[in-house]
Scaffold this motif. Structure first.
Motif, mmCIF file in Angstrom:
data_model
loop_
_atom_site.group_PDB
_atom_site.id
_atom_site.type_symbol
_atom_site.label_atom_id
_atom_site.label_comp_id
_atom_site.label_asym_id
_atom_site.label_seq_id
_atom_site.Cartn_x
_atom_site.Cartn_y
_atom_site.Cartn_z
ATOM 1 N N TRP A 152 0.830 -1.204 0.000
ATOM 2 C CA TRP A 152 0.000 0.000 0.000
ATOM 3 C C TRP A 152 0.869 1.261 0.000
ATOM 4 C CZ3 TRP A 152 -4.221 1.917 -1.494
ATOM 5 C CH2 TRP A 152 -4.694 3.138 -1.003
ATOM 6 N N GLN A 153 1.972 1.247 0.751
ATOM 7 C CA GLN A 153 2.860 2.406 0.743
ATOM 8 C C GLN A 153 3.485 2.601 -0.629
ATOM 9 O OE1 GLN A 153 2.844 4.494 3.346
ATOM 10 N NE2 GLN A 153 1.407 3.039 4.237
ATOM 11 N N ALA A 154 3.818 1.499 -1.297
ATOM 12 C CA ALA A 154 4.378 1.588 -2.649
ATOM 13 C C ALA A 154 3.335 2.099 -3.638
ATOM 14 C CB ALA A 154 4.906 0.222 -3.087
ATOM 15 N N VAL A 155 2.103 1.614 -3.528
ATOM 16 C CA VAL A 155 1.016 2.099 -4.384
ATOM 17 C C VAL A 155 0.843 3.603 -4.193
ATOM 18 C CG1 VAL A 155 -1.491 2.057 -4.721
ATOM 19 C CG2 VAL A 155 -0.233 -0.085 -4.529
ATOM 20 N N THR A 156 0.841 4.040 -2.935
ATOM 21 C CA THR A 156 0.662 5.460 -2.627
ATOM 22 C C THR A 156 1.786 6.293 -3.220
ATOM 23 O OG1 THR A 156 -0.464 4.916 -0.548
ATOM 24 C CG2 THR A 156 0.420 7.133 -0.766
ATOM 25 N N GLU A 157 3.028 5.869 -3.006
ATOM 26 C CA GLU A 157 4.161 6.659 -3.495
ATOM 27 C C GLU A 157 4.180 6.713 -5.016
ATOM 28 O OE1 GLU A 157 9.036 6.967 -3.149
ATOM 29 O OE2 GLU A 157 7.921 5.657 -1.767
ATOM 30 N N LEU A 158 3.904 5.584 -5.670
ATOM 31 C CA LEU A 158 3.900 5.561 -7.130
ATOM 32 C C LEU A 158 2.784 6.437 -7.680
ATOM 33 C CD1 LEU A 158 5.083 4.468 -9.742
ATOM 34 C CD2 LEU A 158 3.589 2.463 -9.513
ATOM 35 N N PHE A 159 1.620 6.412 -7.042
ATOM 36 C CA PHE A 159 0.484 7.241 -7.462
ATOM 37 C C PHE A 159 0.870 8.718 -7.477
ATOM 38 C CE2 PHE A 159 -3.245 9.817 -6.386
ATOM 39 C CZ PHE A 159 -4.149 9.426 -7.360
ATOM 40 N N PHE A 160 1.510 9.180 -6.409
ATOM 41 C CA PHE A 160 1.873 10.594 -6.335
ATOM 42 C C PHE A 160 3.078 10.933 -7.218
ATOM 43 C CE2 PHE A 160 -0.533 10.285 -2.261
ATOM 44 C CZ PHE A 160 -1.516 11.199 -2.603
ATOM 45 N N LEU A 161 3.985 9.973 -7.411
ATOM 46 C CA LEU A 161 5.085 10.201 -8.345
ATOM 47 C C LEU A 161 4.569 10.455 -9.752
ATOM 48 C CD1 LEU A 161 7.919 7.616 -7.493
ATOM 49 C CD2 LEU A 161 8.078 10.098 -7.415
ATOM 50 N N LEU A 162 3.580 9.671 -10.164
ATOM 51 C CA LEU A 162 3.060 9.777 -11.522
ATOM 52 C C LEU A 162 2.224 11.038 -11.725
ATOM 53 C CD1 LEU A 162 2.120 6.053 -12.275
ATOM 54 C CD2 LEU A 162 4.205 7.313 -12.856
ATOM 55 N N GLU A 163 1.876 11.710 -10.635
ATOM 56 C CA GLU A 163 1.148 12.970 -10.754
ATOM 57 C C GLU A 163 2.077 14.183 -10.831
ATOM 58 O OE1 GLU A 163 -1.849 13.405 -7.731
ATOM 59 O OE2 GLU A 163 -3.298 12.444 -9.052
ATOM 60 N N VAL A 195 -17.309 1.959 1.100
ATOM 61 C CA VAL A 195 -15.851 1.953 1.166
ATOM 62 C C VAL A 195 -15.306 2.807 0.016
ATOM 63 C CG1 VAL A 195 -13.802 0.478 1.058
ATOM 64 C CG2 VAL A 195 -15.873 -0.333 2.211
ATOM 65 N N LEU A 196 -14.259 3.548 0.263
ATOM 66 C CA LEU A 196 -13.629 4.314 -0.805
ATOM 67 C C LEU A 196 -12.817 3.392 -1.705
ATOM 68 C CD1 LEU A 196 -12.309 7.578 0.917
ATOM 69 C CD2 LEU A 196 -14.562 7.115 -0.060
ATOM 70 N N GLY A 197 -12.888 3.628 -3.015
ATOM 71 C CA GLY A 197 -12.054 2.912 -3.952
ATOM 72 C C GLY A 197 -10.591 3.298 -3.791
ATOM 73 N N ILE A 198 -9.685 2.542 -4.411
ATOM 74 C CA ILE A 198 -8.253 2.776 -4.216
ATOM 75 C C ILE A 198 -7.847 4.152 -4.736
ATOM 76 C CG2 ILE A 198 -5.948 2.046 -4.955
ATOM 77 C CD1 ILE A 198 -6.840 -0.820 -4.676
ATOM 78 N N LYS A 199 -8.184 4.467 -5.975
ATOM 79 C CA LYS A 199 -7.807 5.782 -6.514
ATOM 80 C C LYS A 199 -8.532 6.896 -5.757
ATOM 81 C CE LYS A 199 -7.474 8.564 -10.719
ATOM 82 N NZ LYS A 199 -7.997 9.779 -10.074
ATOM 83 N N GLU A 200 -9.778 6.651 -5.403
ATOM 84 C CA GLU A 200 -10.550 7.638 -4.659
ATOM 85 C C GLU A 200 -9.885 7.947 -3.312
ATOM 86 O OE1 GLU A 200 -15.280 8.231 -3.574
ATOM 87 O OE2 GLU A 200 -14.449 6.213 -3.781
ATOM 88 N N LYS A 201 -9.399 6.907 -2.653
ATOM 89 C CA LYS A 201 -8.738 7.099 -1.361
ATOM 90 C C LYS A 201 -7.435 7.875 -1.522
ATOM 91 C CE LYS A 201 -8.927 3.814 1.720
ATOM 92 N NZ LYS A 201 -8.679 2.534 2.460
ATOM 93 N N LEU A 202 -6.699 7.590 -2.597
ATOM 94 C CA LEU A 202 -5.432 8.279 -2.815
ATOM 95 C C LEU A 202 -5.647 9.743 -3.202
ATOM 96 C CD1 LEU A 202 -3.531 5.421 -4.665
ATOM 97 C CD2 LEU A 202 -3.084 6.254 -2.361
ATOM 98 N N ASP A 203 -6.650 9.997 -4.030
ATOM 99 C CA ASP A 203 -6.985 11.387 -4.366
ATOM 100 C C ASP A 203 -7.362 12.159 -3.102
ATOM 101 O OD1 ASP A 203 -6.546 11.438 -7.125
ATOM 102 O OD2 ASP A 203 -8.527 10.628 -7.570
ATOM 103 N N PHE A 204 -8.152 11.529 -2.252
ATOM 104 C CA PHE A 204 -8.582 12.162 -1.009
ATOM 105 C C PHE A 204 -7.395 12.396 -0.084
ATOM 106 C CE2 PHE A 204 -11.070 11.623 3.164
ATOM 107 C CZ PHE A 204 -11.398 12.970 3.206
ATOM 108 N N LEU A 205 -6.463 11.451 -0.047
ATOM 109 C CA LEU A 205 -5.269 11.611 0.784
ATOM 110 C C LEU A 205 -4.470 12.830 0.346
ATOM 111 C CD1 LEU A 205 -3.280 10.539 2.940
ATOM 112 C CD2 LEU A 205 -2.238 9.153 1.141
ATOM 113 N N GLY A 206 -4.310 13.018 -0.959
ATOM 114 C CA GLY A 206 -3.601 14.189 -1.449
ATOM 115 C C GLY A 206 -4.272 15.479 -1.013
ATOM 116 N N TRP A 207 -5.604 15.492 -1.061
ATOM 117 C CA TRP A 207 -6.349 16.671 -0.622
ATOM 118 C C TRP A 207 -6.161 16.896 0.877
ATOM 119 C CZ3 TRP A 207 -10.313 17.808 2.750
ATOM 120 C CH2 TRP A 207 -10.944 19.045 2.589
#
Length: 399
Positions: A6-17, A338-350
């Motif tokens: 999950w930490q890797a998914v999170t970091e990669l998500f924000f790297l790609l943004e 439940v929040l979806g994976i991308k939805e949760k990551l978008d919300f985390l960034g906010w």
């Protein structure tokens, strides 16, 4: 492993943004998240860039010293894989020929592919190089060598044409896109979690409850045991988050059996607490995260039994409005799914941005808010109503 993924998914998500990051940032991502190599099917790996200290011998036949980003190993099939990393913003991997014949690789992509192939050939044809790789990766023997090139995004490229052109190369290499790597990481994370359903390439959340509370906890408390969140019944089916010298999650399952987990919080600055659960008899679960790190993951399939209810939920004190925490509560989100994976990551960034710029409601240990029948958090008593603050940081408050 789930938390690491999950930490890797999170970091990669924000790297790609983030556009225009140097190539080194993506290599560091892999070094910080070794679980990615496991998801890709490798048993071992090591960096071979100039900073790593790992070296391959000079290739006299080709006149250079190979310095791939990584070399990975598959011990069961005795295979070494040269892993080259380029940037995700490399667009349009193919171009049409001027003579009208079929497409070819663009010059920059052709250079990356050729470099990867040369590294593979060098290791394949040099016994000293294979010995060095075996020693560093702790492999007994290398029977075959191949390549993996990570580059670009599939939406920006004609993936079938690229795959066809690459397949004609010798030695054999695989071309992978960053968004496909992200998909693989999401697949690995969601594999044993029944709260998600994959719709095309996106994991959406199923029925359940999601609660996010962003709060700063004061280092000074009125009560020796001060409650920030309290959900459920008095003696069973209960989730509480309370503060003493640090913070604790306290659970009571359907039979009243307790479970307590310590959380290391930083006092005075915003902390993100997220609780998700479902009471479904087959796919029920409970997941609790602190600052995006999962503290508790309990699945029905593994024997978890609980029937949490939101009928009695309090923020800022215990379920009886007593033993309140001194805190500033910012964003609070309650959703009945439940929040979806991308939805949760978008919300985390906010939330991360909001933690610096947002305001909150300060509770002094006697103030709290209770969920009403409409699902909102309210406090009708003026004396127990928290005070609006322009910041979530205690060091910045003006009283």
């Amino acid at each position: 492993m789930d938390n690491e993924i999950w930490q890797a998914v999170t970091e990669l998500f924000f790297l790609l943004e983030q556009p225009d990051l140097p190539e080194e940032e993506y290599q560091l991502f892999f070094e910080r998240n070794p679980c990615v190599f496991d998801v890709l099917g490798f048993d071992c790996f090591a960096p071979f860039d100039i900073k790593s200290g790992n070296k391959l011998p000079f290739d006299e036949e080709r006149g250079f010293t190979p310095m791939p980003d990584f070399i990975c190993g598959k011990r069961d099939v005795e295979e070494a894989v040269v892993f080259e990393i380029k940037r995700p913003d490399e667009t349009r991997a193919v171009t049409a020929r001027a003579d009208g014949n079929r497409a070819k690789l663009r010059a920059n992509i052709e250079g990356y592919v050729s470099q990867t192939c040369e590294y593979v050939k060098s290791i394949r044809g040099n016994s000293d190089a294979r010995k060095a790789v075996c020693q560093i990766l702790e492999m007994n023997r290398i029977r075959s060598t191949s390549g993996l090139l990570l580059c670009g995004m599939s939406d920006d490229n004609d993936a079938p044409v690229v795959a066809e052109l690459i397949s004609e190369r010798e030695p054999r290499i695989q071309y992978m896109y960053y968004d496909k790597l992200y998909d693989k990481m999401c697949d690995a994370y969601a594999r044993n979690r029944k709260q998600y359903a994959k719709v095309e390439r996106v994991y959406e959340g199923l029925e359940g409850v999601h609660l996010t509370v962003m709060a700063s906890i004061s280092p000074e408390q009125l009560h020796g045991r001060a409650y920030l969140i309290d959900i459920g019944e008095a003696r069973r089916n209960r989730v509480s988050l309370y503060v003493t010298d640090t913070a604790y999650i306290h659970l009571l399952d359907a039979d009243g059996h307790p479970l307590e987990v310590k959380i290391d919080v930083e006092f005075g600055v915003p902390q993100i607490f997220q609780i998700e659960f479902s009471n479904d008899p087959i796919v029920g679960f409970l997941s609790i995260l602190h600052n995006n790190k999962e503290i508790i993951n309990m699945q029905r399939q593994d024997g978890y039994q609980n029937s949490l209810s939101m009928e009695n939920m309090v923020i800022g004190s215990d379920r009886d409005g007593q033993l309140g925490a001194c805190c500033i509560i910012g964003t609070t989100l309650l959703r009945y799914r439940v929040l979806g994976i991308k939805e949760k990551l978008d919300f985390l960034g906010w939330l991360i941005n909001e933690s610096e710029t947002g305001y909150g409601l300060e509770h002094n240990g006697t103030q709290y808010m209770r969920r009403n029948v409409d699902g909102n958090f309210i406090q009708e008593s003026g004396e127990a109503r928290p005070i609006l603050r322009e910041t979530l940081h205690y060091s910045r408050t003006k009283k």
